[in-house]
Design a protein around this motif. Structure first.
Motif, mmCIF file in Angstrom:
data_model
loop_
_atom_site.group_PDB
_atom_site.id
_atom_site.type_symbol
_atom_site.label_atom_id
_atom_site.label_comp_id
_atom_site.label_asym_id
_atom_site.label_seq_id
_atom_site.Cartn_x
_atom_site.Cartn_y
_atom_site.Cartn_z
ATOM 1 N N ARG A 62 31.279 30.369 17.969
ATOM 2 C CA ARG A 62 31.661 31.561 18.737
ATOM 3 C C ARG A 62 31.333 32.781 17.902
ATOM 4 O O ARG A 62 31.365 32.740 16.682
ATOM 5 N N TYR A 64 31.804 37.140 17.445
ATOM 6 C CA TYR A 64 32.753 38.230 17.692
ATOM 7 C C TYR A 64 31.980 39.449 18.183
ATOM 8 O O TYR A 64 30.844 39.668 17.774
ATOM 9 N N GLU A 301 29.893 30.644 22.294
ATOM 10 C CA GLU A 301 30.537 31.622 23.179
ATOM 11 C C GLU A 301 30.414 32.993 22.532
ATOM 12 O O GLU A 301 30.795 33.169 21.373
ATOM 13 N N GLY A 304 33.847 36.352 22.986
ATOM 14 C CA GLY A 304 34.870 35.926 23.929
ATOM 15 C C GLY A 304 36.202 36.633 23.763
ATOM 16 O O GLY A 304 36.936 36.826 24.732
ATOM 17 N N GLU A 305 36.501 37.072 22.532
ATOM 18 C CA GLU A 305 37.825 37.674 22.286
ATOM 19 C C GLU A 305 37.957 39.011 23.005
ATOM 20 O O GLU A 305 39.047 39.517 23.192
ATOM 21 N N VAL A 311 39.308 32.876 24.438
ATOM 22 C CA VAL A 311 38.234 32.329 23.602
ATOM 23 C C VAL A 311 38.218 30.828 23.845
ATOM 24 O O VAL A 311 38.968 30.058 23.243
ATOM 25 N N ASP A 314 37.678 27.960 21.099
ATOM 26 C CA ASP A 314 38.625 27.873 19.986
ATOM 27 C C ASP A 314 39.703 26.883 20.432
ATOM 28 O O ASP A 314 39.354 25.737 20.754
#
Ligand code: GLC
Length: 734
Positions: A62, A64, A301, A304-305, A311, A314
């Motif tokens: 993932r 950020y 991903e 996603g946050e 997310v 996670d």
């Protein structure tokens, strides 16, 4: 023991120790065998995955968001350069961070990201496509890849290749037109150029994200055969040529399933049929689940946050693993794909870091791209090229030509050195700002015609503009139409009363030249009243010099339209894009209407004559195309054609080869070549044909099939200007 003896003993001990360590090190396998660049990227990735903890694997799958506009409770990730995406490094194993920047037209540093930063803007994607020159695409990619690397980025979210199914799509300016072979070839080369700089390129938006209205909810409805022979063929050809490290799955649904959890698109097609070894990243807000997305082939991903409901890759994915809904081998495969793309691009060996950037050389690449891709649409009585040395008076009108040239809006927007030449235009916030790159055509035209009195009128006062035109030898009217990510145009019209402005100027002076700064085809009700029309789209870095070079004949225009130019919306598969101006977008868009017959194939299938056909473009010289001859070269189907420059100026011509399979209504572009010829020079061009364009996709056998029979091949300077066809008998079969 005497002093000397003691010293000797100490030395002996130290020597012994050094030797032992040396031998031990030599015998102990390298602590990081994945750093052996003699191994294949896949082998290196396997070695590395085997050493990773589960947490380290989850760190890699993932990214950020690294934009400074993050909410305060979600601070910028440590170490990230402010931009689209960031994956922290894994120091223990020497895995570098991924620093991801937009996009395909340059290192997007629009004011949202890094105020004050700047980069070199390439012209809009259709300009590169209109060059029909793979080298132009490669050089543009290498230039923006080099700038990205020199700013510390090792991922460029580039490779925009969605076909122009609709001329009103707000992001056509990021893409490469309507034809799968032309788009696939040139975007593939641009990707190859980017990755030559040790920067991973994406290819996007996978797939059928061919309009912006309702992009986060709409489902593109289309049959498998039709999409394999159009949008997906463009991706297939570009992925073969460019080998992008990553594919970005798109926001929309395809036949009811989100693209980022679409088993057909990612597993069956991309990873099985095409044996794609790299990784699929979601668009920013394109992920919708953990298990379903992971099992359908999503590998990373994105942001996603901030952009996803949660997310997914996670805790939800860990729980799905624990419940056995997702296998550990799938998670390992995600990591494997990400790492092998990093090894393949040389991200480990050539870490991206701050380095001097040769802006002058890079601007020259942008300028050369426009000089190769600008399209001369009209030139009555040889109005162009201007005899610049003898010009005495020129009216320059409209589109802030005294300050700069327009750029498209959204995540691909590049802030050029010098910033926004016309700040403060609405919309100022997303998807704005409306950016004018600071290359004023007025200044370049004054330089081009040193003896002339060159005056500017902004065009708001139509009468004043017409009066200036009336007392000038020639009038150059710049018209603009801003387009942007996340919004489609409601129609093909030029905004802000520009049609009336052009009509008034042309009425005052028949020697009127219109220069178009736009993202895609526009209506031109004044076309027959003007002397010349030059299409420069959003013309990018050092555009003013390129425009002056093209108007003065220093450069002979050689662009050919990478898309058909409809007369009006009634000629299109869809008369309008529902909810383009607001309101609730429909759940679906029906691409089965045209199916694979995108663009010129639509016009041919319906017997409709567009205003300008695909492949069209004028020159300041004339070319002669000889008869088409068939040739085969170790199984590769080729044709040969002799092209001559029959005029007085050097120039470049594009030989386009179209094929009509047996019983087909529609011809398809099957090969092309661009050639530069001096006056009187001629060259025999050998043009390989792409067999998939002679074939149909067989959804039963899941393969490309030749129908068998007589194939009609023809060649010429545009899709509607072709020489005598040559018939070729081919057997049916794969
Ligand atoms: C955007 C775009 C995509 C871009 C990404 C990161 O919404 O759809 O092209 O690369 O988000 O900015």
């Amino acid at each position: 023991m005497k002093g000397k003896a003691k010293t000797a003993l100490r030395c002996a001990i130290v020597m012994g120790l050094c030797t032992w360590i040396g031998v031990a090190a030599a015998q102990q396998p390298d602590a990081r065998p994945w750093n052996d660049s003699k191994l294949s990227p896949d082998a290196r990735a396997r070695l590395l995955v085997a050493q990773m903890t589960q947490d380290e694997k989850f760190q890699l799958i993932r990214s950020y968001y690294a934009g400074p506009d993050r909410p305060s409770d979600k601070p910028m990730p440590k170490g990230a350069i402010a931009s689209a995406g960031y994956v922290p490094p894994i120091e223990r194993l020497g895995i570098p961070a991924l620093e991801e920047s937009d996009a395909g037209l340059g290192v997007a540093s629009s004011d949202r990201m890094r105020p004050g930063d700047s980069a070199t803007p390439l012209p809009a994607g259709p300009v590169t496509a209109a060059s029909w020159d793979p080298q132009v695409a490669y050089r543009g990619g290498a230039m923006i890849g080099n700038e990205a690397h020199g700013k510390g980025f090792n991922v460029l979210l580039a490779g925009g290749i969605n076909l122009m199914r609709d001329p009103r799509n707000g992001r056509n300016f990021e893409y490469a037109g309507e034809d799968p072979l032309l788009a696939g070839t040139l975007v593939g080369e641009a990707i190859r150029g980017i990755q030559s700089q040790h920067v991973i390129s994406t290819i996007k938006h996978f797939a059928l994200n061919d309009q912006e209205t309702g992009r986060n909810t709409i489902s593109a409805q289309i049959g498998e055969k039709a999409m394999r022979e159009s949008d997906l063929l463009a991706f297939e050809i570009a992925i073969e040529r460019g080998k992008p490290g990553s594919v970005m799955c798109s926001y929309n649904k395809v036949n009811g399933d989100w693209a980022c959890e679409n088993d057909y698109l990612m597993n069956q097609l991309l990873k099985r049929d095409w044996a794609y070894p790299g990784f699929v990243m979601s668009d920013w807000g394109g992920a919708h689940s953990a298990a379903k997305a992971a099992n359908a082939g999503l590998d990373q991903e994105s942001a996603g946050e901030i952009f996803d409901k949660e997310v997914y890759f996670d805790a939800p994915l860990r729980q799905a693993l624990a419940r056995g809904e997702v296998k550990q081998s799938r998670v390992d495969d995600m990591v494997q794909r990400i790492l092998r793309s990093m090894f393949a691009a040389g991200v480990f060996e050539h870490p991206a870091r701050k380095a001097p950037i040769d802006s002058k050389a890079n601007l020259a690449v942008a300028r050369a791209t426009l000089e190769a891709g600008a399209v001369l649409l009209r030139n009555q009585d040889g109005l162009l090229p201007l005899d610049a040395a003898r010009l005495e008076s020129v009216a320059v009108i409209g589109a802030h030509a005294d300050k700069g040239v327009l750029a498209g809006g959204g995540s691909s927007l590049v802030t050029a050195m010098g910033g926004n030449a016309v700040p403060g235009l609405a919309p100022k916030t997303w998807p704005g700002p409306v950016m004018y790159h600071p290359y004023p055509p007025l200044k370049a035209i004054r330089t081009m015609a040193p003896k002339a009195n060159v005056q500017y009128a902004d065009g708001d006062d139509v009468a004043a503009a017409a009066a200036l035109a009336a007392k000038s030898q020639v009038a150059v009217v710049f018209v603009q139409k801003w387009s942007t990510e996340s919004v489609d145009a409601p129609d093909l019209a030029l905004p802000d009363g520009q049609d009336a402005l052009v009509a008034a100027v042309a009425a005052a002076n028949p020697h009127t030249i219109v220069v178009l700064e736009n993202g895609g085809p526009v209506a031109m009700p004044w076309l027959d009243q003007v002397g010349a029309v030059l299409e420069v789209w959003y013309p990018g870095g050092d555009a003013a010099s390129a425009i002056a070079n093209l108007l003065s004949g220093k450069v002979n225009p050689s662009g050919r339209l990478p898309m058909s130019w409809a007369r009006d919306a009634s000629q299109l598969p869809r008369a309008e894009i529902p909810a383009a101006t607001g309101g609730t977008p429909p759940d679906t868009v029906d691409y089965a209407i045209e199916g694979a017959d995108v663009g010129y194939r639509w016009f041919q299938s319906r017997g409709i004559k567009p205003l300008f056909p695909f492949g069209y473009g004028l020159s300041y010289t004339t070319f002669h195309h000889g008869p088409l001859r068939l040739a085969t070269h170790d199984g590769q189907l080729q044709v040969a054609v002799d092209v001559a420059n029959a005029g007085k100026r050097a120039g470049a011509e594009v030989a386009q080869v179209y094929v009509r399979p047996p019983a087909a209504k529609v011809r398809r572009l099957a090969g092309f070549a661009k050639v530069f010829l001096q006056p009187g020079e001629h060259r025999e061009l050998t043009i390989p044909l792409e067999k998939r364009l002679l074939s149909d996709f067989d959804t039963n056998g899941h393969r490309w099939l030749l129908r068998g029979g007589q194939y009609e091949l023809s060649e010429g300077p545009s899709s509607e200007d072709l020489g005598a066809p040559v018939s070729l008998a081919l057997p049916a079969g794969p």
